[in-house]
Design an enzyme around this catalytic site. Structure first.
Site, PDB file in Angstrom:
ATOM      1  N   GLU A  38       0.843  -1.199   0.000  1.00  0.00           N
ATOM      2  CA  GLU A  38       0.000   0.000   0.000  1.00  0.00           C
ATOM      3  C   GLU A  38       0.874   1.244   0.000  1.00  0.00           C
ATOM      4  OE1 GLU A  38      -3.711  -0.265   2.228  1.00  0.00           O
ATOM      5  OE2 GLU A  38      -3.152   1.608   3.220  1.00  0.00           O
ATOM      6  N   ASP A  44       0.190   5.328   0.651  1.00  0.00           N
ATOM      7  CA  ASP A  44      -0.889   6.154   1.208  1.00  0.00           C
ATOM      8  C   ASP A  44      -0.624   7.648   1.200  1.00  0.00           C
ATOM      9  OD1 ASP A  44      -2.248   3.848   1.992  1.00  0.00           O
ATOM     10  OD2 ASP A  44      -1.421   3.864   4.009  1.00  0.00           O
ATOM     11  N   GLU A  99      -2.895  10.299   3.323  1.00  0.00           N
ATOM     12  CA  GLU A  99      -4.017  10.423   4.250  1.00  0.00           C
ATOM     13  C   GLU A  99      -4.068  11.864   4.751  1.00  0.00           C
ATOM     14  OE1 GLU A  99      -4.594   6.207   6.448  1.00  0.00           O
ATOM     15  OE2 GLU A  99      -2.680   7.214   6.879  1.00  0.00           O
TER      16      GLU A  99
END
Length: 293
Positions: free
Chosen positions: A110, A112, A114
């Site tokens: 993953e 990311d 955020e």
């Protein structure tokens, strides 16, 4: 022209001009369009997802009933991924707007972005993270140098065999290098989808969970447009995921100008780096911390 070297700020370096022109032409011919209905499907919160009449702008909504999320129809193994996002204005405390790549496996990979909401005048915190074969704990947090709720800004990921570069409006904010040589797993085998979600993260997102969502301000809306991708589609069995423009030596590291910008971000805006965590979280810093820029 789409986002090819503009998305990164890469300079020509030693590559011959013909090679650069060929890569740009290839990007223009193969890059997917920005029409959401063609490239994305709704993950959850169907009633909280709205699409503009021209199909170019998507809106995710969060209220007490539900948040929402969408996912790319294709999975990709390496490439360039860009999205223009306009975040929730006003009091966004406790709310997480996520834009990331993720594989559909238990030991998942993953990458990311955020966006952690905050109280008015305190500003968003942007957290980045990398999971390799299910192991994350590689958070970095910065304060953005603009108001991400006032207008759309471009957030991009370039992922190849050598490195992952996170950029905001063509300014690199993080690099995660391939450090398999020192025993650090790298993201190179698991295809990933592009995902974005808007959800209630009040248990941790703002001041460690001390500031909760003010539901009197609901509904909360985040908007997306100008989706651009030039990636290797994993389902295209006849397509090799090597030998693309992002595999060229020009993209194996950062240019001098990019390194200058990255250091500027770290010096002025980064306030948390897992590599420098002094809370005792790690008995010794992870091995990549001695190598990554």
């Amino acid at each position: 022209m789409k986002n090819f070297p503009r998305l990164l700020g890469f300079k020509r370096g030693p590559l011959h001009i013909c090679s650069v022109l060929f890569m740009i032409l290839n990007f223009l011919l193969q890059g997917e369009s920005s029409n959401f209905s063609e490239n994305f499907g709704i993950l959850w919160g169907k009633d909280q997802f709205k699409l503009s009449n021209d199909g170019q702008t998507a809106h995710l909504t969060l209220d007490r009933a539900s948040g929402s999320g969408f996912s790319s129809r294709n999975e990709y193994l390496f490439g360039s991924f860009n999205m223009r996002i306009k975040l929730i204005a006003g009091n966004s405390a406790g709310i997480v707007t996520a834009y990331y790549l993720s594989s559909a496996t238990s030991a998942h990979d993953e990458i990311d972005f955020e966006f952690l909401g905050n109280l008015p005048r305190k500003g968003y915190h942007l957290q980045t993270n990398v999971f390799a074969t299910g192991v994350g704990n590689r958070e970095q947090r910065i304060r953005l140098w603009f108001d991400p709720s006032a207008d759309f800004h471009n957030y991009s990921i370039v992922w190849n065999q050598n490195q992952i570069v996170f950029s905001v409006d063509s300014v690199p904010i993080r690099v995660f290098k391939n450090n398999e040589g020192v025993g650090v797993p790298y993201l190179k085998n698991q295809p990933m989808k592009i995902i974005s979600t808007l959800w209630n993260g009040e248990d941790w997102a703002t001041d460690g969970g001390r500031v909760k969502v003010d539901w009197s301000k609901a509904p909360f809306v985040a908007s997306y447009q100008a989706f651009e991708v030039d990636g290797c589609v994993a389902s295209a069995s006849s397509e090799s995921c090597t030998g693309h423009w992002w595999d060229q030596s020009l993209f194996s590291g950062l240019s001098r100008d990019q390194l200058k910008k990255l250091r500027w971000v770290k010096r002025k805006y980064m306030f948390y780096d897992y590599c420098k965590d002094k809370s005792g979280r790690f008995s010794t810093p992870p091995p990549e911390c001695a190598i990554n820029p």
